[in-house]
Design a protein around this motif. Structure first.
Motif, PDB file in Angstrom:
ATOM      1  N   VAL A 217       9.731  38.020 -27.792  1.00  0.00           N
ATOM      2  CA  VAL A 217       9.010  37.849 -29.057  1.00  0.00           C
ATOM      3  C   VAL A 217       7.518  37.822 -28.776  1.00  0.00           C
ATOM      4  O   VAL A 217       6.721  38.573 -29.353  1.00  0.00           O
ATOM      5  CB  VAL A 217       9.445  36.557 -29.790  1.00  0.00           C
ATOM      6  CG1 VAL A 217       8.675  36.401 -31.095  1.00  0.00           C
ATOM      7  CG2 VAL A 217      10.939  36.560 -30.037  1.00  0.00           C
ATOM      8  N   LYS A 218       7.164  36.944 -27.801  1.00  0.00           N
ATOM      9  CA  LYS A 218       5.754  36.849 -27.426  1.00  0.00           C
ATOM     10  C   LYS A 218       5.253  38.183 -26.901  1.00  0.00           C
ATOM     11  O   LYS A 218       4.137  38.609 -27.167  1.00  0.00           O
ATOM     12  CB  LYS A 218       5.561  35.786 -26.329  1.00  0.00           C
ATOM     13  CG  LYS A 218       5.598  34.367 -26.830  1.00  0.00           C
ATOM     14  CD  LYS A 218       5.283  33.411 -25.675  1.00  0.00           C
ATOM     15  CE  LYS A 218       5.718  31.981 -26.006  1.00  0.00           C
ATOM     16  NZ  LYS A 218       5.927  31.191 -24.806  1.00  0.00           N
ATOM     17  N   GLU A 219       6.113  38.847 -26.115  1.00  0.00           N
ATOM     18  CA  GLU A 219       5.738  40.108 -25.497  1.00  0.00           C
ATOM     19  C   GLU A 219       5.455  41.162 -26.574  1.00  0.00           C
ATOM     20  O   GLU A 219       4.476  41.899 -26.505  1.00  0.00           O
ATOM     21  CB  GLU A 219       6.867  40.570 -24.560  1.00  0.00           C
ATOM     22  CG  GLU A 219       6.576  41.802 -23.732  1.00  0.00           C
ATOM     23  CD  GLU A 219       5.423  41.629 -22.743  1.00  0.00           C
ATOM     24  OE1 GLU A 219       4.965  40.495 -22.545  1.00  0.00           O
ATOM     25  OE2 GLU A 219       4.987  42.657 -22.197  1.00  0.00           O
ATOM     26  N   GLU A 220       6.324  41.195 -27.589  1.00  0.00           N
ATOM     27  CA  GLU A 220       6.125  42.175 -28.661  1.00  0.00           C
ATOM     28  C   GLU A 220       4.862  41.875 -29.460  1.00  0.00           C
ATOM     29  O   GLU A 220       4.126  42.774 -29.839  1.00  0.00           O
ATOM     30  CB  GLU A 220       7.360  42.203 -29.576  1.00  0.00           C
ATOM     31  CG  GLU A 220       8.484  43.019 -28.955  1.00  0.00           C
ATOM     32  CD  GLU A 220       9.780  42.978 -29.753  1.00  0.00           C
ATOM     33  OE1 GLU A 220      10.773  43.459 -29.235  1.00  0.00           O
ATOM     34  OE2 GLU A 220       9.773  42.443 -30.904  1.00  0.00           O
ATOM     35  N   GLU A 221       4.632  40.563 -29.640  1.00  0.00           N
ATOM     36  CA  GLU A 221       3.408  40.177 -30.346  1.00  0.00           C
ATOM     37  C   GLU A 221       2.182  40.641 -29.563  1.00  0.00           C
ATOM     38  O   GLU A 221       1.219  41.158 -30.126  1.00  0.00           O
ATOM     39  CB  GLU A 221       3.352  38.649 -30.495  1.00  0.00           C
ATOM     40  CG  GLU A 221       4.222  38.118 -31.614  1.00  0.00           C
ATOM     41  CD  GLU A 221       4.305  36.585 -31.598  1.00  0.00           C
ATOM     42  OE1 GLU A 221       5.113  36.054 -32.365  1.00  0.00           O
ATOM     43  OE2 GLU A 221       3.569  35.944 -30.796  1.00  0.00           O
ATOM     44  N   ARG A 222       2.299  40.451 -28.193  1.00  0.00           N
ATOM     45  CA  ARG A 222       1.168  40.824 -27.353  1.00  0.00           C
ATOM     46  C   ARG A 222       0.930  42.332 -27.429  1.00  0.00           C
ATOM     47  O   ARG A 222      -0.204  42.806 -27.573  1.00  0.00           O
ATOM     48  CB  ARG A 222       1.418  40.411 -25.897  1.00  0.00           C
ATOM     49  CG  ARG A 222       0.221  40.611 -24.988  1.00  0.00           C
ATOM     50  CD  ARG A 222       0.523  40.214 -23.553  1.00  0.00           C
ATOM     51  NE  ARG A 222       1.573  41.033 -22.942  1.00  0.00           N
ATOM     52  CZ  ARG A 222       1.383  42.270 -22.475  1.00  0.00           C
ATOM     53  NH1 ARG A 222       0.197  42.836 -22.549  1.00  0.00           N
ATOM     54  NH2 ARG A 222       2.388  42.941 -21.959  1.00  0.00           N
ATOM     55  N   MET A 223       2.030  43.101 -27.382  1.00  0.00           N
ATOM     56  CA  MET A 223       1.890  44.558 -27.443  1.00  0.00           C
ATOM     57  C   MET A 223       1.280  45.000 -28.778  1.00  0.00           C
ATOM     58  O   MET A 223       0.445  45.893 -28.819  1.00  0.00           O
ATOM     59  CB  MET A 223       3.253  45.231 -27.223  1.00  0.00           C
ATOM     60  CG  MET A 223       3.653  45.221 -25.743  1.00  0.00           C
ATOM     61  SD  MET A 223       5.071  46.273 -25.395  1.00  0.00           S
ATOM     62  CE  MET A 223       6.392  45.387 -26.188  1.00  0.00           C
ATOM     63  N   ALA A 224       1.741  44.317 -29.835  1.00  0.00           N
ATOM     64  CA  ALA A 224       1.202  44.634 -31.156  1.00  0.00           C
ATOM     65  C   ALA A 224      -0.298  44.372 -31.205  1.00  0.00           C
ATOM     66  O   ALA A 224      -1.077  45.146 -31.765  1.00  0.00           O
ATOM     67  CB  ALA A 224       1.922  43.804 -32.222  1.00  0.00           C
ATOM     68  N   ARG A 225      -0.673  43.227 -30.565  1.00  0.00           N
ATOM     69  CA  ARG A 225      -2.101  42.882 -30.528  1.00  0.00           C
ATOM     70  C   ARG A 225      -2.892  43.961 -29.784  1.00  0.00           C
ATOM     71  O   ARG A 225      -3.945  44.383 -30.202  1.00  0.00           O
ATOM     72  CB  ARG A 225      -2.289  41.534 -29.810  1.00  0.00           C
ATOM     73  CG  ARG A 225      -2.430  40.363 -30.754  1.00  0.00           C
ATOM     74  CD  ARG A 225      -3.105  39.163 -30.075  1.00  0.00           C
ATOM     75  NE  ARG A 225      -2.649  38.909 -28.713  1.00  0.00           N
ATOM     76  CZ  ARG A 225      -1.569  38.198 -28.382  1.00  0.00           C
ATOM     77  NH1 ARG A 225      -0.794  37.679 -29.335  1.00  0.00           N
ATOM     78  NH2 ARG A 225      -1.255  37.996 -27.120  1.00  0.00           N
ATOM     79  N   ASP A 226      -2.284  44.394 -28.639  1.00  0.00           N
ATOM     80  CA  ASP A 226      -2.955  45.427 -27.856  1.00  0.00           C
ATOM     81  C   ASP A 226      -3.186  46.681 -28.686  1.00  0.00           C
ATOM     82  O   ASP A 226      -4.267  47.280 -28.669  1.00  0.00           O
ATOM     83  CB  ASP A 226      -2.118  45.793 -26.613  1.00  0.00           C
ATOM     84  CG  ASP A 226      -2.188  44.693 -25.567  1.00  0.00           C
ATOM     85  OD1 ASP A 226      -3.025  43.772 -25.742  1.00  0.00           O
ATOM     86  OD2 ASP A 226      -1.407  44.742 -24.597  1.00  0.00           O
ATOM     87  N   VAL A 227      -2.125  47.086 -29.400  1.00  0.00           N
ATOM     88  CA  VAL A 227      -2.228  48.300 -30.244  1.00  0.00           C
ATOM     89  C   VAL A 227      -3.344  48.119 -31.275  1.00  0.00           C
ATOM     90  O   VAL A 227      -4.170  49.009 -31.490  1.00  0.00           O
ATOM     91  CB  VAL A 227      -0.875  48.583 -30.943  1.00  0.00           C
ATOM     92  CG1 VAL A 227      -1.022  49.704 -31.966  1.00  0.00           C
ATOM     93  CG2 VAL A 227       0.195  48.935 -29.908  1.00  0.00           C
ATOM     94  N   GLU A 228      -3.361  46.897 -31.860  1.00  0.00           N
ATOM     95  CA  GLU A 228      -4.358  46.580 -32.875  1.00  0.00           C
ATOM     96  C   GLU A 228      -5.770  46.713 -32.306  1.00  0.00           C
ATOM     97  O   GLU A 228      -6.647  47.357 -32.900  1.00  0.00           O
ATOM     98  CB  GLU A 228      -4.119  45.138 -33.372  1.00  0.00           C
ATOM     99  CG  GLU A 228      -4.703  44.830 -34.735  1.00  0.00           C
ATOM    100  CD  GLU A 228      -4.071  45.688 -35.843  1.00  0.00           C
ATOM    101  OE1 GLU A 228      -4.789  45.978 -36.796  1.00  0.00           O
ATOM    102  OE2 GLU A 228      -2.879  46.079 -35.703  1.00  0.00           O
TER     103      GLU A 228
END
Lengths: 157, 580
Positions: A140-151
């Motif tokens: 969950v955290k990992e996906e959030e982090r990836m989403a942040r990176d994309v952002e």
């Protein structure tokens, strides 16, 4: 970031059992190979290589999830913290461990569980064991982090 | 013994299949290991009966510091030697001491003879005598594998499996007991005593825990010793190249027994030196449980067993004494040859040193025409690995009278077939790998076990500037008493540099609740040494009957040519100075 135990170079192990004896000595003030959260064994005699059964330092830790009394709580960096006084020896953590390394000590009435203190690694003469920083396993955290990176990339672009 | 004021002894009688457990406060003065085992032996040995009589005891014992202090890893085995007819004592490392510690027994005594082959499984809550017919006749390694799969309740990594091969089953007088694949109770024939009891193996271990009563004191001294063991260089020799580091220096100095001691320099010594092994064939190192050193050197033995590169491999443990016995002593000057011979000896469970010295005598006998091709079943010359492999197989197969006689050991063999002048035995025990001078020769002759490790005479030869007979005797006695103390605590003799500091030993003992002073430790060592000598006398040993094969005086030692009169004189001084 706090580190967790990894058996990184078990192909260098000389089978001295120092890690097991250290865990018992440091954590439980005992002379023992049973009262140890790390288990070193052969995969079929000394002609084979050594294997270490250790805590995976799960994040989030399934043992803490099933703990009703709050004795086990997640530890930053992976694995758990253990509050001995809160434990009522229900043994749920034993069953919950995905790699089966938690055992109950019938004399002390507590689970023998790794708290990532690193004593065993410090006493390993051949650097088989190491305390390492690991990336989070929390998807969950990992996906959030990836989403942040994309952002961030988008914003930067 | 740990946190309690008694020695817990487990007695197992294989005839009646009954056990008895005793808590012996009176044994505390012998502290453990050699001392406790020797005391129990003195109570139980049958002086008038053969060493292979069912009533003779086998005693294993550990000491109070085993496993819980670094490099305190050994177990003592005491028995009546079927090879010498006298005192049998052998020490082994591996996991055995740790396994005994956590099984809760400080000593295990085995007497009797089972009605059919058995193995014994011991853990803290149980002692089981189980049928072993299905593994009788099995190789040593295979026996370990089978028992590992059967005796799973103790848990891998925490058990010790000690077992004999065919040599022990057939009661060959120099059969050993293999301990956890790479360690042994090698010398003096414990394997034959197992065979005489129809005992194939012992699986022992346990999951007992003991509280640390004084954690602060204990951790302090533990860490101090651990630091010395891992950082000071005290263990460096054993860890890096290992004991075979001696091959080249000893050869250059002219003390390496070669070709049945017709020479003390071997032209191929460089080939079988520790450095050469380490660089070409070292596969890995292992250690005994509770030791950070890793002195067990495993060499890669790669065998092409058929055309088309059909290849297999195995790991073979090597050490100085094996390289001497199955290398220079029989003129084998290639590493692969040495490893193949070690592997063969391991498979059958023979003592490597006795086997090598016997092979050397056989070779010389054959070359002199004193043994025939008919008797041997083949021709042999120094350096002929293939022939030696066949002879080793025959020693165990026993196809004729000659090979059956080989099984009695070299002293008896030479009595029957001749060649006593070059049958290299001291105190009826096949010699060890040193022709360094009077220290080595006399040391092994007068030592209680007739082992070079009793008093390290070979080291004296290399450190004393010039021969002073009285001084040599004094040092031999002092060293043996010291070693009786170390092996009663059962500290590995490789760690004598660390634990030679008796104040440190006292500090360690104090941290686990045992009061001792350097003086009390030395007194205990002397008491054990005297007890050994007293028992030897009772079993018929007499210093006046010691004989040295002529060869020792013909071939130049590291300290030049030795002479018989001086040797006899030193023995006389020894008897007098020691009050023996």
């Amino acid at each position: 970031m706090p580190k967790v135990l990894r058996a990184v170079k078990m192909d260098q192990c000389i089978a001295c059992m120092g890690c097991m004896l250290t865990c018992a000595r440091v954590r439980y003030q005992s002379f023992s190979v049973e009262r140890s959260a790390i288990r070193v064994r052969t995969a079929g005699g000394f002609q084979s290589q050594m294997i270490a059964d250790i805590c995976m330092g799960c994040d989030p830790p399934p043992c803490a999830e099933v703990c009703m009394s709050g004795a086990l709580t997640p530890r930053a960096g992976g694995g758990v913290k253990f509050n001995r006084d809160a434990c009522f020896a229900c043994e749920k953590c034993v069953a919950a461990c995905p790699v089966g390394v938690i055992t109950m000590d019938n004399e002390l009435h507590i689970p023998i569980i790794c708290v990532e203190c690193g004593s065993c690694a410090r006493h390993c003469p051949y650097e088989c064991l190491e305390m390492v920083e690991v990336e989070t396993k929390d998807y969950v955290k990992e996906e959030e982090r990836m989403a942040r990176d994309v952002e961030e990339e988008k914003n930067a672009g | 013994m740990l946190g309690r004021n008694y020695i817990k002894v487990l007695y197992i009688d294989l005839t009646t299949r009954k056990i008895k457990i005793e808590r012996r406060e009176d044994l505390m003065e012998y502290i453990g290991g050699s001392g406790v085992a020797m005391k129990l032996f003195s109570e139980l040995v049958k002086i008038d009966q053969d060493p292979l009589d069912p009533d003779q005891p086998i005693i294993f014992a550990i000491g109070p510091m085993n496993t819980i202090f670094p490099v305190v890893t050994k177990t003592a085995a005491v028995f009546r030697s079927p090879l010498t007819g006298n005192l049998g004592e052998s020490h082994a490392g591996g996991r055995l001491a740790m396994a005994m510690r956590f099984s809760g027994y400080d000593a295990v005594v085995i007497t009797g003879r089972a009605s059919s082959p058995v193995y014994i499984a011991i853990t803290e809550g149980s002692v089981d005598i189980k049928e072993a017919g299905f593994i009788w006749g099995e190789r040593v390694e295979r026996t370990g594998k089978v028992l590992r799969d059967r005796e799973t309740h103790i848990g891998s990594g925490k058990r010790s499996i000690i077992r004999i091969g065919k040599a022990g089953e057939k009661m060959i007088r120099f059969a050993g007991v293999n301990v956890d694949t790479y360690r042994h109770f090698g010398r003096l024939g414990l394997g034959a005593v197992f065979g005489s009891k129809r005992l194939k193996a012992i699986v022992i271990g346990g999951n007992r825990s003991y509280p640390i009563l004084k954690p602060k004191e204990y951790n302090k001294v533990y860490n101090k010793i651990h630091k010395i063991a891992t950082e000071s260089g005290a263990m460096k020799k054993y860890h890096e190249i290992g004991t075979p580091i001696n091959v080249v220096p000893l050869n250059e100095a002219g003390g390496l027994p070669t070709k049945n001691l017709t020479q003390t320099k071997f032209e191929l010594a460089n080939e079988i030196d520790g450095v050469s092994f380490a660089e070409d064939l070292l596969l890995r190192k292992l250690s005994c449980s509770g030791c950070p050193t890793g002195c067990i050197h495993i060499g890669l033995l790669r065998i092409e067993y058929g055309p088309g590169y059909k290849t297999k491999f195995t790991g073979v443990g090597y050490d100085y004494e094996l390289i001497f016995a199955l290398g220079s002593m029989i003129g084998v000057g290639d590493k692969k040859g040495v490893l193949r011979l070690i592997d063969a000896v391991e498979e059958y469970g023979l003592d490597a040193m006795s086997t090598g010295v016997i092979l050397a005598w056989i070779t010389e006998m054959f070359k002199k025409g004193l043994l025939t091709e008919d008797q041997l079943g083949l021709k042999v010359d120094f350096g002929d690995t293939e022939a030696y492999l066949e002879i080793i197989a025959n020693i165990v197969k026993r196809p004729n009278t000659f090979y059956r006689d080989v099984g009695m050991g070299l002293a008896k063999l030479a009595e029957k077939y001749g060649g006593k002048d070059f049958a290299m035995v001291l105190g009826k025990h096949e010699m060890t790998g040193y022709h360094t001078g009077y220290g080595a020769m006399i040391g092994q002759s007068v030592g209680a076990r007739h082992s070079h490790l009793d008093n390290a005479g070979y080291a004296l030869d290399q450190t004393m500037d010039k021969l002073d007979k009285r001084e040599m005797v004094r040092k031999l006695i002092e060293e043996e008493i010291d070693r009786c103390m170390l092996t009663s605590l059962h500290i590995c003799l490789f760690a004598r540099k660390i634990y030679g500091d008796k104040e440190l030993v006292c500090e360690a003992l104090d941290s686990i609740g045992i009061k001792a002073t350097p003086k009390s430790l030395t007194d205990m060592g002397e008491k054990v040494w005297r007890l050994k000598n007293e028992m030897k006398k009772k079993m018929g040993f007499d210093f006046r009957e010691l004989r040295f094969p002529k060869r020792f005086f013909e071939t130049k030692s590291l300290n030049g040519i030795l002479d018989t009169d001086t040797a006899k004189e030193i023995v006389d001084i020894y008897v007098k100075e020691g009050g023996l």
